[in-house]
Design an enzyme around this catalytic site. Sequence first.
Site, mmCIF file in Angstrom:
data_model
loop_
_atom_site.group_PDB
_atom_site.id
_atom_site.type_symbol
_atom_site.label_atom_id
_atom_site.label_comp_id
_atom_site.label_asym_id
_atom_site.label_seq_id
_atom_site.Cartn_x
_atom_site.Cartn_y
_atom_site.Cartn_z
ATOM 1 N N ARG A 116 -84.914 74.335 123.573
ATOM 2 C CA ARG A 116 -84.188 73.062 123.551
ATOM 3 C C ARG A 116 -84.944 72.012 122.750
ATOM 4 N NH1 ARG A 116 -82.661 68.470 127.718
ATOM 5 N NH2 ARG A 116 -80.718 67.808 126.672
ATOM 6 N N HIS A 163 -83.603 69.735 119.728
ATOM 7 C CA HIS A 163 -83.564 68.273 119.720
ATOM 8 C C HIS A 163 -84.388 67.689 118.577
ATOM 9 C CE1 HIS A 163 -81.633 66.663 123.579
ATOM 10 N NE2 HIS A 163 -81.130 67.853 123.292
ATOM 11 N N HIS A 166 -76.913 78.454 124.977
ATOM 12 C CA HIS A 166 -76.753 78.010 126.358
ATOM 13 C C HIS A 166 -76.671 79.148 127.351
ATOM 14 C CE1 HIS A 166 -75.549 73.504 125.823
ATOM 15 N NE2 HIS A 166 -76.843 73.742 125.658
ATOM 16 N N TRP A 203 -76.887 78.475 138.885
ATOM 17 C CA TRP A 203 -77.743 78.734 140.042
ATOM 18 C C TRP A 203 -78.184 80.190 140.105
ATOM 19 C CZ3 TRP A 203 -73.277 76.074 139.642
ATOM 20 C CH2 TRP A 203 -73.356 74.666 139.805
HETATM 21 C C1 HEM Z 1 -72.704 70.146 121.884
HETATM 22 C C2 HEM Z 1 -74.032 70.319 121.738
HETATM 23 C C3 HEM Z 1 -74.949 70.377 122.942
HETATM 24 C C4 HEM Z 1 -74.898 69.650 124.102
HETATM 25 C C5 HEM Z 1 -73.924 68.543 124.506
HETATM 26 C C6 HEM Z 1 -76.008 70.128 124.938
HETATM 27 C C7 HEM Z 1 -76.293 69.633 126.210
HETATM 28 C C8 HEM Z 1 -77.262 70.148 127.059
HETATM 29 C C9 HEM Z 1 -77.523 69.672 128.388
HETATM 30 C C10 HEM Z 1 -76.801 68.527 129.083
HETATM 31 C C11 HEM Z 1 -78.532 70.442 128.894
HETATM 32 C C12 HEM Z 1 -79.184 70.306 130.280
HETATM 33 C C13 HEM Z 1 -80.474 69.508 130.170
HETATM 34 C C14 HEM Z 1 -81.122 69.388 131.559
HETATM 35 O O1 HEM Z 1 -80.399 68.910 132.476
HETATM 36 O O2 HEM Z 1 -82.308 69.767 131.720
HETATM 37 C C15 HEM Z 1 -78.901 71.399 127.885
HETATM 38 C C16 HEM Z 1 -79.872 72.368 128.051
HETATM 39 C C17 HEM Z 1 -80.222 73.301 127.076
HETATM 40 N N1 HEM Z 1 -79.779 73.298 125.762
HETATM 41 FE FE1 HEM Z 1 -78.197 72.264 125.050
HETATM 42 N N2 HEM Z 1 -76.698 71.113 124.281
HETATM 43 C C18 HEM Z 1 -76.097 71.291 123.055
HETATM 44 C C19 HEM Z 1 -76.501 72.169 122.058
HETATM 45 C C20 HEM Z 1 -77.612 73.010 122.140
HETATM 46 C C21 HEM Z 1 -78.118 73.817 121.038
HETATM 47 C C22 HEM Z 1 -77.531 73.817 119.619
HETATM 48 C C23 HEM Z 1 -79.200 74.515 121.521
HETATM 49 C C24 HEM Z 1 -80.116 75.488 120.835
HETATM 50 C C25 HEM Z 1 -79.834 76.109 119.694
HETATM 51 C C26 HEM Z 1 -79.337 74.146 122.932
HETATM 52 C C27 HEM Z 1 -80.286 74.684 123.787
HETATM 53 C C28 HEM Z 1 -80.416 74.340 125.129
HETATM 54 C C29 HEM Z 1 -81.265 75.058 126.071
HETATM 55 C C30 HEM Z 1 -82.108 76.305 125.764
HETATM 56 C C31 HEM Z 1 -81.152 74.401 127.303
HETATM 57 C C32 HEM Z 1 -81.843 74.762 128.623
HETATM 58 C C33 HEM Z 1 -83.083 73.909 128.779
HETATM 59 C C34 HEM Z 1 -83.780 74.118 130.128
HETATM 60 O O3 HEM Z 1 -83.480 75.132 130.814
HETATM 61 O O4 HEM Z 1 -84.644 73.274 130.478
HETATM 62 N N3 HEM Z 1 -78.371 73.226 123.277
HETATM 63 N N4 HEM Z 1 -78.115 71.202 126.776
HETATM 64 C C1 LIG Z 2 -74.429 79.493 131.618
HETATM 65 C C2 LIG Z 2 -74.790 78.132 131.044
HETATM 66 C C3 LIG Z 2 -73.799 77.284 130.573
HETATM 67 N N1 LIG Z 2 -74.073 76.086 130.036
HETATM 68 C C4 LIG Z 2 -75.356 75.643 129.933
HETATM 69 C C5 LIG Z 2 -75.614 74.380 129.338
HETATM 70 C C6 LIG Z 2 -76.907 73.927 129.224
HETATM 71 C C7 LIG Z 2 -77.974 74.712 129.689
HETATM 72 C C8 LIG Z 2 -77.753 75.960 130.252
HETATM 73 C C9 LIG Z 2 -76.434 76.441 130.395
HETATM 74 C C10 LIG Z 2 -76.125 77.717 130.956
HETATM 75 N N2 LIG Z 2 -77.137 78.546 131.361
#
Ligand code: HEM
Ligand SMILES: Cc1cnc2ccccc2c1N
Length: 290
Positions: free
Chosen positions: A45, A49, A172, A188
Site C-alpha cells: 500500500r 500511495h 485488494h 475478517w
Molecule cells: C480506487 C482506488 C483505491 C482506493 C479507494 C483504496 C482504498 C483503500 C482503503 C480504504 C484501504 C484500507 C486502509 C486501512 O483501513 O488500513 C486500503 C488498503 C489497501 N490498499 Fe487500497 N485503495 C485503492 C487502490 C489501491 C491500489 C492501486 C493498491 C496497490 C496496487 C492498493 C493496495 C492496498 C493494500 C495492499 C491495502 C491493505 C493494507 C493493509 O492491510 O494495511 N490499493 N485501500
Molecule cells: C477482500 C478485500 C476487499 N477490499 C479490500 C480493500 C482494501 C484492503 C483490503 C481489501 C480486501 N482484503
Amino acid sequence: TLHIARPEKGKTLADFQNIYNSIAEKMKSESAYDDGTGYGPVLVRLSWHSSATYDKNDNSGGSYGGTFRFKKEASDVLSKGLENATKFLDPIHSEYPWLSHGDLYTLGGVTALQELGGPKTPWRPGRVDTGPETVPAHGRLPIPEGNASYVRNYYDRFGFNDQEVVALLGAHILGKTHLKNSGYDGPWDDDTNIFSNEFFGNLLERKWTLEKNAASNMQYNAKGGIMMLPTDYALVQDPKYLKYVKKYADDQDAFFSDFRDIYVKLLERGISFDDSIEPLVFKTLKEQLK
Ligand code: HEM
Ligand SMILES: Cc1cnc2ccccc2c1N
C-alpha cells in the site's frame, strides 16, 4: 516537471538484492504484525500511495522524489496506517543510506509482493529525492466511496485504461481495512496475505449486502467475513470493468502478468529511465535457500 532516473553510482543487482533480503527477512521476523497479517500488505500500500500523487497533465507527483517521507504528505488522512510501513523501512534506510526514498518505497512494495507469492516484478533504480517544496497538495488520493465513473475518471489522471484499473485493484486481495485508519472494517478472514486472483472470484461469486459499518460508512459485506469497498464493488457494477473482472477470475496467469505490468507502470509513472538501466528481477528468499 522532468524526472530523470539517475541510478545510485556503482550499485549492482547484488547490492539491491541485499536490500530486498533485508526487507524480506524483517518481514519474516515481524510476521505477527497486524494480528498475523504481517507487513507485506501495508508495504504494498505504501508503494501505491507514494506513486498515487501522479498527474499526467504536468507530470507532477509520483514515486520519483520520495516525498512521502515528509509529514506534509504522509499526514493525508487517506494515508492513515502507512506510518507503520515507513517506520518499518526507516532502519532499512539507515542500513543503506545511499538508497533514495523513492527507490526504497517502491522496492519495499516489490519485495512484499514477491514474498507474498505475487509475480516476479522487474524494478529499476534511479529515483532521486526532492525537497519539501515538491510535495503535492493533498487531494490526489482516491476516496473509497466512489462509484465506477469516479474510479474511471480518477485513473484517467494516470492515463490508465479499464483493463489496467481492474488488474491494479486486484491488489485488494492483500491485507485489510482498519476502522481506526479508514473507517472501513474487515475482511475478517485470515488468508489475506497470499497474492492471488481471488479478489475477482469473491466479487463474482459471493452474495454482497450493502451495510452501514461501525463508523457509519457504507460497505459491501458477504457471509464468511469478507468485505468490499464501494470502489471495489464498482468493478462489477460497470459492464466495461466487469468484463475484466471475469477474465481475471477465470485466468490467474493472465491476472499475474497484467498486474505485474500495470504495477511496474504505476511505480515508474512520470520517470524517464535511460535504456541502459537494466530492469532488475530479484530472487525470493525461498529461491535463495542454500
Ligand atoms: C480506487 C482506488 C483505491 C482506493 C479507494 C483504496 C482504498 C483503500 C482503503 C480504504 C484501504 C484500507 C486502509 C486501512 O483501513 O488500513 C486500503 C488498503 C489497501 N490498499 Fe487500497 N485503495 C485503492 C487502490 C489501491 C491500489 C492501486 C493498491 C496497490 C496496487 C492498493 C493496495 C492496498 C493494500 C495492499 C491495502 C491493505 C493494507 C493493509 O492491510 O494495511 N490499493 N485501500
Ligand atoms: C477482500 C478485500 C476487499 N477490499 C479490500 C480493500 C482494501 C484492503 C483490503 C481489501 C480486501 N482484503
